[in-house]
Design a protein around this motif. Structure first.
Motif, mmCIF file in Angstrom:
data_model
loop_
_atom_site.group_PDB
_atom_site.id
_atom_site.type_symbol
_atom_site.label_atom_id
_atom_site.label_comp_id
_atom_site.label_asym_id
_atom_site.label_seq_id
_atom_site.Cartn_x
_atom_site.Cartn_y
_atom_site.Cartn_z
ATOM 1 N N LEU A 38 1.030 -1.142 -0.073
ATOM 2 C CA LEU A 38 -0.044 0.072 0.040
ATOM 3 C C LEU A 38 0.665 1.323 -0.061
ATOM 4 N N PHE A 39 1.931 1.326 0.811
ATOM 5 C CA PHE A 39 2.677 2.550 0.884
ATOM 6 C C PHE A 39 4.021 2.583 0.137
ATOM 7 N N ASN A 40 4.559 1.575 -0.474
ATOM 8 C CA ASN A 40 5.708 1.201 -1.278
ATOM 9 C C ASN A 40 6.996 1.558 -0.556
ATOM 10 N N GLY A 103 -3.964 4.230 -3.682
ATOM 11 C CA GLY A 103 -4.477 3.370 -4.832
ATOM 12 C C GLY A 103 -3.671 3.101 -6.098
ATOM 13 N N GLU A 104 -2.814 3.861 -6.495
ATOM 14 C CA GLU A 104 -1.796 3.470 -7.392
ATOM 15 C C GLU A 104 -0.890 2.577 -6.984
ATOM 16 N N ASN A 105 -0.325 2.559 -5.693
ATOM 17 C CA ASN A 105 0.438 1.508 -5.194
ATOM 18 C C ASN A 105 0.016 0.328 -5.027
ATOM 19 N N LYS A 107 -2.583 -0.895 -6.960
ATOM 20 C CA LYS A 107 -2.601 -1.520 -8.240
ATOM 21 C C LYS A 107 -1.523 -2.045 -8.849
ATOM 22 N N THR A 108 -0.486 -1.190 -8.518
ATOM 23 C CA THR A 108 0.800 -2.004 -8.847
ATOM 24 C C THR A 108 1.390 -3.182 -8.121
ATOM 25 N N ASN A 109 0.811 -3.194 -6.782
ATOM 26 C CA ASN A 109 1.382 -4.355 -5.987
ATOM 27 C C ASN A 109 0.384 -5.117 -5.671
ATOM 28 N N VAL A 110 -0.681 -5.249 -6.286
ATOM 29 C CA VAL A 110 -1.924 -5.962 -5.718
ATOM 30 C C VAL A 110 -1.544 -7.690 -6.026
ATOM 31 N N GLY A 111 -0.701 -7.979 -6.879
ATOM 32 C CA GLY A 111 -0.504 -9.525 -7.352
ATOM 33 C C GLY A 111 0.274 -9.979 -6.301
ATOM 34 N N SER A 112 1.553 -9.222 -6.091
ATOM 35 C CA SER A 112 2.742 -9.775 -5.204
ATOM 36 C C SER A 112 2.012 -9.886 -3.888
ATOM 37 N N MET A 113 1.075 -8.921 -3.314
ATOM 38 C CA MET A 113 0.742 -8.573 -1.860
ATOM 39 C C MET A 113 -0.179 -9.624 -1.731
#
Length: 151
Positions: A38-40, A103-105, A107-113
């Motif tokens: 969520l927060f990169n 939200g952008e973070n 979308k970018t990381n949803v798969g690995s998370m």
């Protein structure tokens, strides 16, 4: 025969609370996954404000949000996720608002998370099953030493 008015409370043996090290390790890994997704930023960077507010450039931080910035953004302050640069009399806005950046973070990381949030508890369950015997031996030793810790 008449019923007693009060019931006797049974005395409970209070055992000292113990800290489960495997549970703490699992919780830290899950928290690290969520903060990264969520927060990169890693859990350490998120909590300790590493490079947060120290004037790191936009390129260096690339969507990272720390706890200080999150709190500031939720309370109406500047979350340092959006930058306005004035050059030659023109204002240019770079970055996103706090919610847009989260939200952008996501979308970018949803798969690995998602994978990590499923794999970490499953891995710890397997770890606990495979190491039952050595962990019980270690727990006995720790109990005899008087430390309120379990493995």
């Amino acid at each position: 025969m008449a019923r007693r008015r009060t019931r006797r409370k049974s005395t409970r043996r209070s055992t000292p609370k113990t800290v489960n090290l495997a549970g703490i390790a699992e919780s830290v890994l899950i928290a690290n996954t969520v903060t990264t997704g969520l927060f990169n930023s890693s859990l350490r960077d998120f909590v300790m404000n590493v490079d947060g507010g120290s004037g790191g450039s936009i390129v260096d931080r690339a969507g990272q949000i720390t706890a200080r910035e999150l709190f500031a953004g939720l309370t109406g302050g500047n979350a340092n996720t959006q930058y306005v640069i004035t050059q030659g009399g023109r204002k240019a806005t770079y970055g996103n608002t706090l919610t847009a950046q989260i939200g952008e973070n996501f979308k970018t990381n949803v798969g690995s998370m998602t994978f990590q949030l499923i794999a970490i508890p499953a891995g710890f369950k397997v770890f606990k099953k495979l190491t039952t015997k050595p962990r019980s031996t270690a727990n006995k030793v720790l109990k005899m030493s008087g430390l309120p810790v379990r493995v």
